[in-house]
Write a protein that holds these residues in place. Sequence first.
Motif, PDB file in Angstrom:
ATOM      1  N   VAL A  68       0.832  -1.205   0.000  1.00 36.16           N
ATOM      2  CA  VAL A  68       0.000   0.000   0.000  1.00 36.16           C
ATOM      3  C   VAL A  68       0.867   1.256   0.000  1.00 36.16           C
ATOM      4  O   VAL A  68       0.606   2.210  -0.729  1.00 36.16           O
ATOM      5  CB  VAL A  68      -0.942   0.008   1.230  1.00 36.16           C
ATOM      6  CG1 VAL A  68      -1.692   1.326   1.320  1.00 36.16           C
ATOM      7  CG2 VAL A  68      -1.919  -1.151   1.148  1.00 36.16           C
ATOM      8  N   ILE A  77       7.648   5.647   1.570  1.00 37.58           N
ATOM      9  CA  ILE A  77       7.183   5.969   2.931  1.00 37.58           C
ATOM     10  C   ILE A  77       7.594   4.848   3.884  1.00 37.58           C
ATOM     11  O   ILE A  77       7.233   3.697   3.710  1.00 37.58           O
ATOM     12  CB  ILE A  77       5.660   6.195   2.956  1.00 37.58           C
ATOM     13  CG1 ILE A  77       5.354   7.462   2.144  1.00 37.58           C
ATOM     14  CG2 ILE A  77       5.156   6.332   4.391  1.00 37.58           C
ATOM     15  CD1 ILE A  77       3.920   7.812   2.066  1.00 37.58           C
ATOM     16  N   LEU A 120      -5.112   3.572   5.211  1.00 41.47           N
ATOM     17  CA  LEU A 120      -3.655   3.671   5.124  1.00 41.47           C
ATOM     18  C   LEU A 120      -3.247   4.319   3.796  1.00 41.47           C
ATOM     19  O   LEU A 120      -2.324   5.114   3.720  1.00 41.47           O
ATOM     20  CB  LEU A 120      -3.033   2.276   5.254  1.00 41.47           C
ATOM     21  CG  LEU A 120      -1.521   2.203   5.387  1.00 41.47           C
ATOM     22  CD1 LEU A 120      -1.060   2.896   6.654  1.00 41.47           C
ATOM     23  CD2 LEU A 120      -1.049   0.764   5.399  1.00 41.47           C
ATOM     24  N   ARG A 121      -4.006   3.967   2.756  1.00 39.81           N
ATOM     25  CA  ARG A 121      -3.746   4.550   1.431  1.00 39.81           C
ATOM     26  C   ARG A 121      -3.923   6.074   1.480  1.00 39.81           C
ATOM     27  O   ARG A 121      -3.137   6.826   0.898  1.00 39.81           O
ATOM     28  CB  ARG A 121      -4.711   3.918   0.423  1.00 39.81           C
ATOM     29  CG  ARG A 121      -4.187   3.865  -0.986  1.00 39.81           C
ATOM     30  CD  ARG A 121      -4.936   2.827  -1.816  1.00 39.81           C
ATOM     31  NE  ARG A 121      -4.338   1.505  -1.725  1.00 39.81           N
ATOM     32  CZ  ARG A 121      -5.016   0.374  -1.517  1.00 39.81           C
ATOM     33  NH1 ARG A 121      -6.308   0.396  -1.362  1.00 39.81           N
ATOM     34  NH2 ARG A 121      -4.375  -0.774  -1.457  1.00 39.81           N
ATOM     35  N   ILE A 158      -3.576   7.954   4.123  1.00 44.20           N
ATOM     36  CA  ILE A 158      -2.453   8.507   4.897  1.00 44.20           C
ATOM     37  C   ILE A 158      -1.234   8.667   3.987  1.00 44.20           C
ATOM     38  O   ILE A 158      -0.532   9.669   4.024  1.00 44.20           O
ATOM     39  CB  ILE A 158      -2.120   7.584   6.099  1.00 44.20           C
ATOM     40  CG1 ILE A 158      -3.277   7.577   7.089  1.00 44.20           C
ATOM     41  CG2 ILE A 158      -0.839   8.036   6.794  1.00 44.20           C
ATOM     42  CD1 ILE A 158      -3.112   6.591   8.229  1.00 44.20           C
ATOM     43  N   ARG A 159      -1.021   7.668   3.131  1.00 47.75           N
ATOM     44  CA  ARG A 159       0.119   7.738   2.216  1.00 47.75           C
ATOM     45  C   ARG A 159       0.032   8.971   1.315  1.00 47.75           C
ATOM     46  O   ARG A 159       0.998   9.707   1.148  1.00 47.75           O
ATOM     47  CB  ARG A 159       0.172   6.480   1.338  1.00 47.75           C
ATOM     48  CG  ARG A 159       1.326   6.534   0.353  1.00 47.75           C
ATOM     49  CD  ARG A 159       1.280   5.437  -0.662  1.00 47.75           C
ATOM     50  NE  ARG A 159       0.194   5.659  -1.613  1.00 47.75           N
ATOM     51  CZ  ARG A 159       0.030   4.954  -2.727  1.00 47.75           C
ATOM     52  NH1 ARG A 159       0.846   3.969  -2.997  1.00 47.75           N
ATOM     53  NH2 ARG A 159      -0.969   5.209  -3.539  1.00 47.75           N
ATOM     54  N   MET A 196       0.874  12.035   3.262  1.00 44.35           N
ATOM     55  CA  MET A 196       2.299  12.126   3.607  1.00 44.35           C
ATOM     56  C   MET A 196       3.144  12.476   2.392  1.00 44.35           C
ATOM     57  O   MET A 196       4.138  13.185   2.495  1.00 44.35           O
ATOM     58  CB  MET A 196       2.786  10.809   4.215  1.00 44.35           C
ATOM     59  CG  MET A 196       2.242  10.585   5.604  1.00 44.35           C
ATOM     60  SD  MET A 196       2.752   9.006   6.275  1.00 44.35           S
ATOM     61  CE  MET A 196       4.474   9.318   6.581  1.00 44.35           C
ATOM     62  N   LYS A 197       2.741  11.966   1.246  1.00 44.75           N
ATOM     63  CA  LYS A 197       3.495  12.240   0.015  1.00 44.75           C
ATOM     64  C   LYS A 197       3.491  13.726  -0.303  1.00 44.75           C
ATOM     65  O   LYS A 197       4.509  14.303  -0.674  1.00 44.75           O
ATOM     66  CB  LYS A 197       2.898  11.453  -1.154  1.00 44.75           C
ATOM     67  CG  LYS A 197       3.522  10.089  -1.319  1.00 44.75           C
ATOM     68  CD  LYS A 197       3.173   9.523  -2.670  1.00 44.75           C
ATOM     69  CE  LYS A 197       4.090   8.365  -3.010  1.00 44.75           C
ATOM     70  NZ  LYS A 197       3.551   7.574  -4.125  1.00 44.75           N
ATOM     71  N   GLN A 246       3.117  16.127   1.855  1.00 45.73           N
ATOM     72  CA  GLN A 246       3.963  16.816   2.840  1.00 45.73           C
ATOM     73  C   GLN A 246       5.430  16.650   2.488  1.00 45.73           C
ATOM     74  O   GLN A 246       6.226  17.566   2.651  1.00 45.73           O
ATOM     75  CB  GLN A 246       3.709  16.257   4.239  1.00 45.73           C
ATOM     76  CG  GLN A 246       2.348  16.656   4.783  1.00 45.73           C
ATOM     77  CD  GLN A 246       2.015  15.891   6.044  1.00 45.73           C
ATOM     78  OE1 GLN A 246       2.617  14.865   6.336  1.00 45.73           O
ATOM     79  NE2 GLN A 246       1.061  16.385   6.797  1.00 45.73           N
ATOM     80  N   MET A 247       5.784  15.457   1.993  1.00 47.39           N
ATOM     81  CA  MET A 247       7.185  15.199   1.676  1.00 47.39           C
ATOM     82  C   MET A 247       7.674  16.107   0.565  1.00 47.39           C
ATOM     83  O   MET A 247       8.790  16.617   0.599  1.00 47.39           O
ATOM     84  CB  MET A 247       7.356  13.747   1.229  1.00 47.39           C
ATOM     85  CG  MET A 247       7.844  12.884   2.363  1.00 47.39           C
ATOM     86  SD  MET A 247       8.599  11.406   1.753  1.00 47.39           S
ATOM     87  CE  MET A 247       7.202  10.387   1.553  1.00 47.39           C
ATOM     88  N   ARG A 253       8.473  19.346   2.008  1.00 51.26           N
ATOM     89  CA  ARG A 253       9.529  19.342   3.003  1.00 51.26           C
ATOM     90  C   ARG A 253      10.932  19.389   2.405  1.00 51.26           C
ATOM     91  O   ARG A 253      11.771  20.174   2.814  1.00 51.26           O
ATOM     92  CB  ARG A 253       9.388  18.076   3.851  1.00 51.26           C
ATOM     93  CG  ARG A 253      10.054  18.194   5.176  1.00 51.26           C
ATOM     94  CD  ARG A 253      10.021  16.895   5.961  1.00 51.26           C
ATOM     95  NE  ARG A 253       9.001  15.940   5.578  1.00 51.26           N
ATOM     96  CZ  ARG A 253       9.046  14.670   5.937  1.00 51.26           C
ATOM     97  NH1 ARG A 253      10.040  14.213   6.653  1.00 51.26           N
ATOM     98  NH2 ARG A 253       8.091  13.835   5.570  1.00 51.26           N
ATOM     99  N   GLU A 271       3.571  13.085  16.264  1.00 50.69           N
ATOM    100  CA  GLU A 271       2.572  13.066  15.197  1.00 50.69           C
ATOM    101  C   GLU A 271       1.546  14.184  15.404  1.00 50.69           C
ATOM    102  O   GLU A 271       1.191  14.891  14.476  1.00 50.69           O
ATOM    103  CB  GLU A 271       1.868  11.704  15.155  1.00 50.69           C
ATOM    104  CG  GLU A 271       1.069  11.509  13.872  1.00 50.69           C
ATOM    105  CD  GLU A 271      -0.225  10.767  14.085  1.00 50.69           C
ATOM    106  OE1 GLU A 271      -0.362  10.057  15.091  1.00 50.69           O
ATOM    107  OE2 GLU A 271      -1.109  10.926  13.226  1.00 50.69           O
ATOM    108  N   LYS A 275       8.277  17.286  11.676  1.00 51.37           N
ATOM    109  CA  LYS A 275       8.822  16.490  10.580  1.00 51.37           C
ATOM    110  C   LYS A 275      10.332  16.310  10.691  1.00 51.37           C
ATOM    111  O   LYS A 275      10.929  15.576   9.932  1.00 51.37           O
ATOM    112  CB  LYS A 275       8.481  17.164   9.240  1.00 51.37           C
ATOM    113  CG  LYS A 275       7.004  17.152   8.937  1.00 51.37           C
ATOM    114  CD  LYS A 275       6.508  15.719   8.746  1.00 51.37           C
ATOM    115  CE  LYS A 275       5.005  15.620   8.858  1.00 51.37           C
ATOM    116  NZ  LYS A 275       4.563  14.257   9.186  1.00 51.37           N
TER     117      LYS A 275
END
Lengths: 185, 122
Positions: free
Chosen positions: A151, A156, B7-8, B10-11, B14-15, B17-18, B21, B55, B60
């Motif tokens: 996933v 990540i 979870l997908r 969240i990914r 996060m992507k 944000q990355m 960053r 969190e 970060k």
Amino acid sequence: MKELSLHILDVAQNSVSAGASRLDITLREDARGWLTVTIADNGRGMSPDFLARVTDPFTTTRTTRKVGMGLALYLLAAEQTGGRLSIDSAQGQGTTVTATFDRNHLDCPPLGDLAGTVALLIQGSPELELHYCHTAPGGEAELSTVELKEVLGDDISLAEPEIFAWIQNYLSEQEAQLEGAVQER
Amino acid sequence: MKSLEELRAIREKMKQQMDLRGPNEDNIRVVVGMATCGIAAGARPVMAAFLDEIEKRGLKNVTVSQTGCIGVCRLEPIVEVFVPGEEKVTYVKMKPDMVPAIVEQHLVNHNVVTDYTIGAAE
């Protein structure tokens, strides 16, 4: 150690230190309340000589001091309930630690926060292939890092706090259902 | 029920944000002792509290990791904080309720929480 889940965390850390790339944590509870916990890794394993004295508290791989309590305490916890501990290990192949507990025994520690244990193990070793499975008469709780990585992709890490929180919540929901189902019987 | 779908999501978050960053040089490290002594003394909830607080605050530039026995088992749970350019700080006899103060004062504002350090305990 007040919880079985803390023993599991401790013994599993040995697998990580032994350079394992795969770790299987399996809990099986039968209808009579017997619990079998298996912690199996593909780490470097132990020599027959070390294996023979590994549950002795004065055996350790540490070089800074002479005591190592982890497996000694785990053995004690199992035997206190009338259960047993067995360790199979082969150098270069891995180690499997199997312990049985009578959960109805007065001296059996509670399972404790299994979700927290698994989440922390993954957070501490995000590269590890970890398979967790807890089966009881009421159902099953299960998690595999292979699925999570499918996933999340490669960019990540499983060590991220957001992922830790998700794993912990995901598993504690499953564990709560299992425990609920056990109590209903 | 939590699901892999979540979870997908969240990914994806996060992507994004990355991308914002970029590479980070001033990375703070928090290291928790997780050998038998640390675990028996309560290191697991302390570690979880750090991850939770980091969190919540969306920090970060902090990595949390685990190590073995730090060597002073009677003072476990022990947490070491490495801030680039500053001296290493060792916090001892940690409890989860001490974590928010360390995150806020030390990790965010760079003021060591002296009361919790090994120097104060000895």
